[in-house]
Motif scaffolding. Structure first.
Motif, PDB file in Angstrom:
ATOM      1  N   HIS A 138       0.817  -1.225   0.000  1.00  0.00           N
ATOM      2  CA  HIS A 138       0.000   0.000   0.000  1.00  0.00           C
ATOM      3  C   HIS A 138       0.844   1.265   0.000  1.00  0.00           C
ATOM      4  N   GLU A 139       2.078   1.150  -0.479  1.00  0.00           N
ATOM      5  CA  GLU A 139       2.905   2.335  -0.678  1.00  0.00           C
ATOM      6  C   GLU A 139       2.538   2.966  -2.011  1.00  0.00           C
ATOM      7  N   LEU A 140       2.513   4.299  -2.046  1.00  0.00           N
ATOM      8  CA  LEU A 140       2.060   5.017  -3.234  1.00  0.00           C
ATOM      9  C   LEU A 140       3.219   5.713  -3.928  1.00  0.00           C
ATOM     10  N   PHE A 141       3.068   5.888  -5.236  1.00  0.00           N
ATOM     11  CA  PHE A 141       4.076   6.537  -6.065  1.00  0.00           C
ATOM     12  C   PHE A 141       3.365   7.379  -7.120  1.00  0.00           C
ATOM     13  N   LEU A 142       4.031   8.446  -7.567  1.00  0.00           N
ATOM     14  CA  LEU A 142       3.551   9.187  -8.726  1.00  0.00           C
ATOM     15  C   LEU A 142       4.445   8.845  -9.910  1.00  0.00           C
ATOM     16  N   LEU A 143       3.823   8.362 -10.978  1.00  0.00           N
ATOM     17  CA  LEU A 143       4.536   8.076 -12.219  1.00  0.00           C
ATOM     18  C   LEU A 143       4.359   9.282 -13.128  1.00  0.00           C
ATOM     19  N   VAL A 144       5.471   9.969 -13.451  1.00  0.00           N
ATOM     20  CA  VAL A 144       5.405  11.256 -14.154  1.00  0.00           C
ATOM     21  C   VAL A 144       6.309  11.233 -15.384  1.00  0.00           C
ATOM     22  N   PRO A 145       5.760  11.400 -16.586  1.00  0.00           N
ATOM     23  CA  PRO A 145       6.627  11.570 -17.761  1.00  0.00           C
ATOM     24  C   PRO A 145       7.504  12.809 -17.600  1.00  0.00           C
ATOM     25  N   ASN A 146       8.775  12.713 -18.010  1.00  0.00           N
ATOM     26  CA  ASN A 146       9.706  13.828 -17.816  1.00  0.00           C
ATOM     27  C   ASN A 146       9.908  14.645 -19.086  1.00  0.00           C
ATOM     28  N   CYS A 147       8.861  14.729 -19.905  1.00  0.00           N
ATOM     29  CA  CYS A 147       8.951  15.498 -21.154  1.00  0.00           C
ATOM     30  C   CYS A 147       8.976  16.997 -20.858  1.00  0.00           C
ATOM     31  N   PRO A 148       9.387  17.818 -21.841  1.00  0.00           N
ATOM     32  CA  PRO A 148       9.403  19.265 -21.639  1.00  0.00           C
ATOM     33  C   PRO A 148       7.997  19.807 -21.334  1.00  0.00           C
ATOM     34  N   VAL A 149       7.942  20.787 -20.449  1.00  0.00           N
ATOM     35  CA  VAL A 149       6.671  21.434 -20.126  1.00  0.00           C
ATOM     36  C   VAL A 149       6.825  22.939 -20.323  1.00  0.00           C
ATOM     37  N   HIS A 150       5.752  23.553 -20.796  1.00  0.00           N
ATOM     38  CA  HIS A 150       5.727  24.999 -21.003  1.00  0.00           C
ATOM     39  C   HIS A 150       4.435  25.544 -20.392  1.00  0.00           C
ATOM     40  N   ARG A 151       4.487  26.776 -19.948  1.00  0.00           N
ATOM     41  CA  ARG A 151       3.289  27.434 -19.434  1.00  0.00           C
ATOM     42  C   ARG A 151       2.885  28.500 -20.449  1.00  0.00           C
ATOM     43  N   PRO A 152       1.897  28.198 -21.297  1.00  0.00           N
ATOM     44  CA  PRO A 152       1.528  29.154 -22.346  1.00  0.00           C
ATOM     45  C   PRO A 152       0.969  30.445 -21.755  1.00  0.00           C
ATOM     46  N   PHE A 153       1.243  31.556 -22.432  1.00  0.00           N
ATOM     47  CA  PHE A 153       0.704  32.838 -21.981  1.00  0.00           C
ATOM     48  C   PHE A 153      -0.777  32.927 -22.353  1.00  0.00           C
ATOM     49  N   ILE A 154      -1.602  33.229 -21.366  1.00  0.00           N
ATOM     50  CA  ILE A 154      -3.034  33.391 -21.575  1.00  0.00           C
ATOM     51  C   ILE A 154      -3.395  34.803 -21.127  1.00  0.00           C
TER      52      ILE A 154
END
Length: 277
Positions: free
Chosen positions: A114-130
């Motif tokens: 019952h141990e938990l993990f986050l599986l996260v792709p390590n691809c590039p991320v951008h924060r688009p301007f809105i």
């Protein structure tokens, strides 16, 4: 083929959203584009809404594979073929939800203990301007970045969730730097600062670490007082790693902005007196 049986590949574009397979697709598209999700069955398929046995799931670009297995409690779970004894979990609580805020592209994994993990792709991320929402925390993932595909042998990070469900453990320097990036992009400055404090970078960076290091440039436009503090703290941590911090941001400008906004910097993000001088 599976033994002597033919496997059938689902056309996921035609799957009804309210079906079991449709809900599975909605889950998997959190971490990968639909066109790169391969769901196979060894059953005779006559209707997308009809129940059928999934034989395996492949996400080739992320180098992930899942297969169904029935546990001793009678439940059928999707187990990772690449991470021993881990299955996709349906466990949720408010602390876990808070912990995964700002990391929309993740799967929650669990093991028999019952141990938990986050599986996260390590691809590039951008924060688009809105324009209508200048302080947005929406992230855009780039799964097709050629440098990412070339440099990252492992295309996901696995973050153990601490037993208190209040923070993520960062097993490697590269996973820590990527988490700093995500926390910065989601404007969670105090969490980012806490991760920086846990980092040690007193050696030359490896190929994958250097690639993640350069991704932090995507977080250099944030002018929040705490953002300057995080960038300065990170600059101190990686001082002897053989990388040029000026590739990410101009150090003198960051320090000047930090001093000018010092009264607005959170107490959790302030540098020590020794660090400031």
């Amino acid at each position: 083929q599976k033994g002597h049986d033919m496997l059938v590949l689902f056309d996921l574009l035609s799957v009804p959203k309210d079906s079991e397979l449709g809900r599975l697709v909605a889950l998997l598209t959190r971490i990968e584009d639909l066109g790169y999700i391969l769901v196979w069955t060894d059953s005779t398929v006559t209707d997308y809404a009809a129940p059928c046995q999934i034989a395996k799931i492949e996400l080739p670009r992320l180098k992930l594979r899942f297969f169904p297995r029935q546990d001793t409690d009678g439940k059928i779970r999707l187990y990772s073929q690449d991470h021993s004894d881990l299955f996709i979990s349906d466990y949720r609580d408010t602390r876990l939800d808070s912990l995964s805020t700002g990391i929309p592209h993740c799967l929650i994994m669990e093991n028999a203990a019952h141990e938990l993990f986050l599986l996260v792709p390590n691809c590039p991320v951008h924060r688009p301007f809105i324009g209508r929402c200048p302080f947005s925390t929406e992230l855009k993932l780039d799964h097709q970045d050629p440098e990412w595909l070339e440099n990252m042998a492992s295309r996901v990070y696995l973050y153990p969730v601490h037993g208190s469900h209040t923070f993520l453990v960062t097993p490697t320097l590269s996973s820590a730097m990527y988490l700093i990036l995500l926390r910065m992009m989601s404007r969670q400055y105090e969490l980012a600062f806490r991760v920086v404090q846990s980092c040690e970078a007193d050696r030359k960076l490896s190929k994958d670490e250097a690639w993640v290091f350069k991704q932090l440039k995507n977080a250099n436009r944030d002018k929040h007082p705490n953002a300057h503090a995080v960038r300065l703290k990170f600059s101190l941590v990686v001082m002897f790693c053989g990388m040029n911090i000026e590739e990410l941001w101009e150090l003198q400008s960051e320090y000047k902005a930090y001093i000018l906004k010092l009264n607005e910097v959170s107490s959790h993000c302030k540098l020590s007196m020794d660090e400031e001088v």
